[in-house]
Design a protein around this motif. Structure first.
Motif, PDB file in Angstrom:
ATOM      1  N   HIS A   2     -12.212  -5.713   6.308  1.00  0.00           N
ATOM      2  CA  HIS A   2     -11.363  -4.742   7.141  1.00  0.00           C
ATOM      3  C   HIS A   2      -9.950  -5.253   7.052  1.00  0.00           C
ATOM      4  N   ALA A   5      -8.515  -4.282   3.434  1.00  0.00           N
ATOM      5  CA  ALA A   5      -7.970  -2.827   3.440  1.00  0.00           C
ATOM      6  C   ALA A   5      -6.887  -2.449   4.012  1.00  0.00           C
ATOM      7  N   ALA A   6      -6.538  -3.237   5.210  1.00  0.00           N
ATOM      8  CA  ALA A   6      -5.402  -3.292   5.910  1.00  0.00           C
ATOM      9  C   ALA A   6      -4.225  -3.396   4.898  1.00  0.00           C
TER      10      ALA A   6
END
Length: 68
Positions: A2, A5-6
């Motif tokens: 996550h 991806a950020a």
């Protein structure tokens, strides 16, 4: 993943197109013109004291210690 991806999403958002040097060129031109004008004004005061004959004579009397 996550966090990765950020980071990828943030990098995609901040991607810039164009030439940043070309975008900042007007600031350099304005600065150069401004300093050029200020230099011209400063140079225009060069040798001003010698344009006044009474001041030149007063300075000569002061250096020699006596008048004409």
């Amino acid at each position: 993943m996550h966090f990765a991806a950020a980071i990828v999403a943030a990098a995609a958002e901040t991607e810039h197109h164009g030439n940043p040097m070309l975008a900042s060129l007007p600031f350099g031109i304005i600065a150069a013109v401004t300093f050029g004008l200020l230099a011209a004004v400063t140079a225009s005061y060069r040798n001003v004291s010698n344009r006044r004959p009474d001041k030149v004579e007063a300075h000569a009397e002061h250096e020699t210690g006596h008048g004409h």
